[in-house]
Design an enzyme around this catalytic site. Structure first.
Site, PDB file in Angstrom:
ATOM      1  N   THR A  61       0.867  -1.182   0.000  1.00  0.00           N
ATOM      2  CA  THR A  61       0.000   0.000   0.000  1.00  0.00           C
ATOM      3  C   THR A  61       0.902   1.231   0.000  1.00  0.00           C
ATOM      4  OG1 THR A  61      -0.138   0.371   2.400  1.00  0.00           O
ATOM      5  CG2 THR A  61      -1.647  -1.285   1.448  1.00  0.00           C
ATOM      6  N   CYS A  62       0.307   2.402   0.054  1.00  0.00           N
ATOM      7  CA  CYS A  62       1.129   3.610   0.060  1.00  0.00           C
ATOM      8  C   CYS A  62       1.935   3.750   1.357  1.00  0.00           C
ATOM      9  CB  CYS A  62       0.281   4.852  -0.179  1.00  0.00           C
ATOM     10  SG  CYS A  62      -1.062   5.075   0.991  1.00  0.00           S
ATOM     11  N   ASN A  63       1.532   3.059   2.417  1.00  0.00           N
ATOM     12  CA  ASN A  63       2.212   3.175   3.707  1.00  0.00           C
ATOM     13  C   ASN A  63       2.988   1.944   4.144  1.00  0.00           C
ATOM     14  OD1 ASN A  63       1.379   5.842   4.367  1.00  0.00           O
ATOM     15  ND2 ASN A  63      -0.663   5.029   4.759  1.00  0.00           N
ATOM     16  N   ARG A  64       2.976   0.890   3.321  1.00  0.00           N
ATOM     17  CA  ARG A  64       3.658  -0.335   3.728  1.00  0.00           C
ATOM     18  C   ARG A  64       3.890  -1.286   2.564  1.00  0.00           C
ATOM     19  NH1 ARG A  64       1.893  -1.839   8.111  1.00  0.00           N
ATOM     20  NH2 ARG A  64       0.659   0.017   8.504  1.00  0.00           N
TER      21      ARG A  64
ATOM     22  N   HIS B 270       1.248  -9.362  13.907  1.00  0.00           N
ATOM     23  CA  HIS B 270       1.370  -8.094  13.182  1.00  0.00           C
ATOM     24  C   HIS B 270       0.350  -8.009  12.042  1.00  0.00           C
ATOM     25  CE1 HIS B 270       3.073  -4.514  11.397  1.00  0.00           C
ATOM     26  NE2 HIS B 270       3.029  -5.154  10.232  1.00  0.00           N
TER      27      HIS B 270
ATOM     28  N   SER C  48      -2.094   1.418  11.202  1.00  0.00           N
ATOM     29  CA  SER C  48      -2.299   2.444  10.184  1.00  0.00           C
ATOM     30  C   SER C  48      -1.820   3.807  10.670  1.00  0.00           C
ATOM     31  CB  SER C  48      -3.784   2.532   9.824  1.00  0.00           C
ATOM     32  OG  SER C  48      -4.218   1.328   9.239  1.00  0.00           O
TER      33      SER C  48
ATOM     34  N   ASP D 275     -10.215   2.008   8.291  1.00  0.00           N
ATOM     35  CA  ASP D 275     -10.834   0.758   7.847  1.00  0.00           C
ATOM     36  C   ASP D 275     -10.590   0.397   6.384  1.00  0.00           C
ATOM     37  OD1 ASP D 275     -12.463   2.655   6.720  1.00  0.00           O
ATOM     38  OD2 ASP D 275     -14.319   1.927   7.637  1.00  0.00           O
ATOM     39  N   GLN D 276      -9.937   1.246   5.617  1.00  0.00           N
ATOM     40  CA  GLN D 276      -9.638   0.927   4.216  1.00  0.00           C
ATOM     41  C   GLN D 276      -8.675  -0.254   4.125  1.00  0.00           C
ATOM     42  OE1 GLN D 276      -7.814   4.123   2.018  1.00  0.00           O
ATOM     43  NE2 GLN D 276      -8.135   3.128   0.059  1.00  0.00           N
TER      44      GLN D 276
ATOM     45  N   GLN E 212      -7.684  -3.755   1.508  1.00  0.00           N
ATOM     46  CA  GLN E 212      -6.361  -3.939   0.909  1.00  0.00           C
ATOM     47  C   GLN E 212      -5.772  -5.298   1.309  1.00  0.00           C
ATOM     48  OE1 GLN E 212      -4.875  -0.278   2.601  1.00  0.00           O
ATOM     49  NE2 GLN E 212      -4.912   0.755   0.612  1.00  0.00           N
TER      50      GLN E 212
END
Length: 134
Positions: A50-53, A93, A103, A109-110, A114
């Site tokens: 995702t954009c963060n991980r 995790h 998050s 909740d998105q 994903q």
């Protein structure tokens, strides 16, 4: 029935820079799973990007097999940015991620969608068997 153990590695908004996240991001989750499955003794694989991980989970005969596969998967990324975990901690995790507890915005909740899409991609690539199915 898989008798292996789960090993995971990740680069996240907490551990790495935006540039490191971008460098770790695979072309696609499905392609990344296929790549991990080419490693000898890797039985299952799951990749969440995702954009963060960017997180990769593998099932292998032991943690040394999983750690070697994941070290190759994240090669080129600063070791300080990559967090590697073994079986119980990896599964804990992933559940925290799915619940939105990891998050940027707590409880977002998105992420569950994903996680589900990444599961479907991994299944389509042949990466899901008895261990990760559970």
């Amino acid at each position: 029935m898989s008798t292996g153990v789960v090993t995971a590695a990740r680069v996240t908004h907490d551990s790495g820079s935006v540039d490191q996240l971008a460098a770790a991001s695979p072309e696609s989750q499905e392609a990344a799973v296929r790549e991990l499955l080419t490693v000898p003794d890797i039985e299952e694989a799951y990749v969440l990007s995702t954009c963060n991980r960017v997180e990769a989970y593998v099932v292998g005969s032991d943690h040394s097999v999983g750690r070697a596969a994941l070290a190759e998967f994240f090669s080129g990324i600063d070791d300080e940015a990559v967090v590697t975990t073994d079986h119980d901690e990896s599964l804990r995790h992933l559940l925290r991620v799915a619940a939105g507890l990891e998050s940027v915005i707590l409880g977002e909740d998105q992420i569950i969608g994903q996680v589900r899409t990444a599961y479907e991609d991994a299944r389509d690539a042949g990466g899901i068997a008895s261990m990760l199915e559970a």
